[in-house]
Design an enzyme around this catalytic site. Structure first.
Site, PDB file in Angstrom:
ATOM      1  CB  SER A  20       7.034  53.952  55.938  1.00 26.24           C
ATOM      2  OG  SER A  20       6.874  55.302  56.219  1.00 26.24           O
ATOM      3  CG  ASN A 107       4.374  64.904  48.807  1.00 23.72           C
ATOM      4  OD1 ASN A 107       4.132  63.881  49.492  1.00 23.72           O
ATOM      5  ND2 ASN A 107       3.491  65.290  48.101  1.00 23.72           N
ATOM      6  CB  THR A 152      37.854  32.029  25.752  1.00 23.49           C
ATOM      7  OG1 THR A 152      38.223  30.786  24.824  1.00 23.49           O
ATOM      8  CG2 THR A 152      38.576  33.317  25.778  1.00 23.49           C
ATOM      9  CG  HIS A 153      34.145  29.315  24.430  1.00 23.46           C
ATOM     10  ND1 HIS A 153      32.771  29.577  23.637  1.00 23.46           N
ATOM     11  CD2 HIS A 153      35.028  30.231  23.608  1.00 23.46           C
ATOM     12  CE1 HIS A 153      33.256  30.655  22.918  1.00 23.46           C
ATOM     13  NE2 HIS A 153      34.440  30.827  22.655  1.00 23.46           N
ATOM     14  CB  SER A 274      29.581  19.118  55.294  1.00 22.94           C
ATOM     15  OG  SER A 274      28.858  18.070  55.242  1.00 22.94           O
ATOM     16  CE  LYS A 280      31.181  19.361  50.713  1.00 19.81           C
ATOM     17  NZ  LYS A 280      30.611  19.393  49.498  1.00 19.81           N
ATOM     18  CG  ASN A 282      30.840  23.000  51.881  1.00 23.84           C
ATOM     19  OD1 ASN A 282      31.678  22.407  50.957  1.00 23.84           O
ATOM     20  ND2 ASN A 282      30.115  22.530  52.719  1.00 23.84           N
ATOM     21  CD  GLU A 287      28.697  27.647  48.533  1.00 22.78           C
ATOM     22  OE1 GLU A 287      27.643  27.064  48.233  1.00 22.78           O
ATOM     23  OE2 GLU A 287      29.839  27.249  49.443  1.00 22.78           O
ATOM     24  CD  GLN A 319       5.203  54.579  53.013  1.00 21.22           C
ATOM     25  OE1 GLN A 319       4.787  55.806  53.605  1.00 21.22           O
ATOM     26  NE2 GLN A 319       4.395  53.640  53.563  1.00 21.22           N
ATOM     27  CE  LYS A 322      10.954  56.642  52.283  1.00 20.47           C
ATOM     28  NZ  LYS A 322      10.238  56.560  51.222  1.00 20.47           N
TER      29      LYS A 322
HETATM   30  N1  ARG Z   1       6.542  58.100  54.136  1.00 16.84           N
HETATM   31  C1  ARG Z   1       6.392  58.989  53.043  1.00 16.84           C
HETATM   32  C2  ARG Z   1       6.948  58.227  51.776  1.00 16.84           C
HETATM   33  O1  ARG Z   1       8.011  57.484  52.105  1.00 16.84           O
HETATM   34  C3  ARG Z   1       6.443  60.139  53.140  1.00 16.84           C
HETATM   35  C4  ARG Z   1       5.867  61.165  52.143  1.00 16.84           C
HETATM   36  C5  ARG Z   1       4.267  60.974  52.448  1.00 16.84           C
HETATM   37  N2  ARG Z   1       3.449  61.795  51.709  1.00 16.84           N
HETATM   38  C6  ARG Z   1       2.309  61.957  51.602  1.00 16.84           C
HETATM   39  N3  ARG Z   1       1.774  62.810  50.862  1.00 16.84           N
HETATM   40  N4  ARG Z   1       1.455  61.057  52.205  1.00 16.84           N
HETATM   41  O2  ARG Z   1       7.014  58.372  50.750  1.00 16.84           O
END
Ligand code: ARG
Length: 463
Positions: A20, A107, A152-153, A274, A280, A282, A287, A319, A322
């Site tokens: 990760s 953890n 409205t609408h 454009s 144009k 835009n 958007e 994980q 993230k």
């Molecule tokens: N990279 C892990 C995560 O983002 C960290 C925690 C990993 N824990 C484990 N028991 N392998 O969740």
């Protein structure tokens, strides 16, 4: 770092799916912050010697400096930010680095890092939303009395003022900020010390680490501490609702920029041309704000699905929280900044808006209200009489104000010349003085109230 029971290394594809570090390196600052607090607590409680912790802390600061100045080499073989930092710490301070992970697990470490990151992000988003509110409120004050059609609408309903319309967004953004503040309050408990899932046999002081990291208190249940991602879901849902607001205004800008509406203009700063149609201009930035909301909603949906089937406690699925959180909040930040730029750049075409404000029999309600007020008709009857006058005007392809008094008296004999006064759009908006209504006097007052409130908040922030 965990190779004791393993005879050979992971398959190449295992490293690919498992690592990760490519995205969680964004947690570097929070990871080091958390480790410093943990190490200090280990010394204070006598679990580690002050001497070891001094070496560890100096080492962590050195690692932090390397990451800040870009000389740190991140390694996929070391999986994630936690092990990348710890491994480099070992290079710098030697075997004592191995003591840092006492009474801790990745953890509780990752749960802490993520909470810290989300908290920092909430604080910076709040500053940005404050700025966007200021942009809306200032423009609203300038155009407090500029009449435009209210819909409205998406059908002409009643005249309103441009300032009133803009202040609607100031209210929405205030609720967005409220949701962020609320999420911040709830996330501000420290999971550090829950260890892998069950707590630890070491005499740690969780109050101390919580305090050092600016949390209100430690989390109360170790299982919940490592398996909870509500704080990520909450900020994503607050972000999603905020993105809805930005997207709605982006849609309005896009509509209003068309020659068919011709309500507003954006300068060259926020538009593009454009490659084939030379005429144009835009509204691409608008958007894109509208389009990028999709990514933010997707991140919320994605994390809900990741979490829904997970038995307690930590699973590696988590994980996957993230990338969605990072991408969604970075996207939101970009959209808020672009929107603040557009709002400041926006030039309303006051004449055009006013012309359209009177279209579509938009003062019909004013006429009905006159019948109620002056002739003391019940509103339902006044509604019916007005409907017949609208039908008459429509059949002649003209406006209500273009009907003659005798035309009107054919429908309701008691109508007098006086009624024509209420058919003008300026008069219509001026009469909407009820609290929260669109009368320019109200709008000016509300805009001033917001500008003053935002200035007070800014002063408090600086203090
Ligand atoms: N990279 C892990 C995560 O983002 C960290 C925690 C990993 N824990 C484990 N028991 N392998 O969740």
């Amino acid at each position: 770092m965990w190779g004791g029971r393993f005879a050979s290394g992971p398959a190449e594809i295992m490293e690919e799916i498992n690592a990760s570090i490519d995205f969680d390196k964004r947690l570097a600052r929070q990871d080091i912050q958390g480790s410093l607090a943990h190490a200090a607590m280990l010394a204070e409680t006598g679990i580690l010697s002050h001497q070891d912790v001094a070496a560890i802390s100096d080492g962590l600061k050195a690692v932090g400096a390397e990451i800040e100045n870009g000389t740190f080499t991140f390694s996929r073989a070391l999986e994630d930010i936690h092990m990348n930092v710890e491994s480099r710490l070992k290079d710098i301070v030697g075997p004592v680095a191995g003591r840092l992970h006492t009474a801790r697990s990745r953890n509780d470490q990752v749960a802490t890092d993520m909470r810290l990151w989300v908290r920092d992000t909430i604080d910076s988003l709040d500053v940005q939303l404050h700025d966007l509110q200021s942009a809306f409120a200032e423009k609203a004050e300038t155009f407090a009395g500029a009449v435009m059609p209210g819909f409205t609408h998406l059908q002409s309903a009643q005249p309103v003022t441009f300032g009133h319309h803009l202040l609607a967004y100031v209210e929405m953004l205030a609720r967005d900020r409220g949701r962020l503040a609320d999420a911040r309050r709830r996330l501000n408990e420290c999971p550090l010390g829950a260890a892998a899932l069950a707590g630890t046999s070491f005499p740690i002081d969780r109050e101390m680490t919580a305090r050092a990291l600016g949390f209100d208190r430690p989390t109360a249940n170790s299982l919940d501490s490592v398996s909870d991602r509500d704080f990520a879901l909450e900020i994503l849902s607050a972000a999603a609702i905020c993105a809805v607001h930005l997207s709605r205004f982006a849609e309005e800008i896009t509509l209003w920029m068309t020659p068919q509406f011709a309500f507003v203009n954006l300068s060259d700063k926020f538009t593009t041309g454009s490659s084939i149609m030379p005429q144009k201009k835009n509204p691409d930035a608008a958007e894109l704000v509208r389009g990028k909301s999709g990514r933010i909603f997707g991140a919320l949906q994605g994390l809900l699905v990741v979490m829904k089937g997970l038995p307690l406690t930590y699973s590696k699925d988590m994980q996957e929280d993230k990338e969605g959180v990072f991408d969604a909040l970075q996207t939101l930040s970009l959209c808020i900044a672009a929107m603040a730029g557009m709002v400041r750049d926006l030039e309303p075409d006051v004449k055009s808006m006013k012309r359209w404000a009177g279209a579509g029999f938009s003062t019909a309600t004013d006429l009905a209200d006159w019948l109620v007020r002056v002739l003391e008709m019940p509103f339902r009857d006044a509604h019916h009489v007005t409907g017949r006058l609208v039908a008459l005007a429509a059949s002649r392809k003209t406006g209500l104000e273009k009907l003659s008094l005798s035309d009107m008296q054919e429908v309701e004999p008691r109508i007098t010349q006086e009624i024509f006064a209420v058919l003008g759009v300026e008069r219509s908006v001026k009469s909407r003085l009820s609290y929260g209504g669109t009368a320019p006097a109200n709008v000016r007052k509300q805009a001033k109230r917001w500008i003053a409130k935002l200035a007070r908040e800014a002063a408090k922030g600086r203090a």
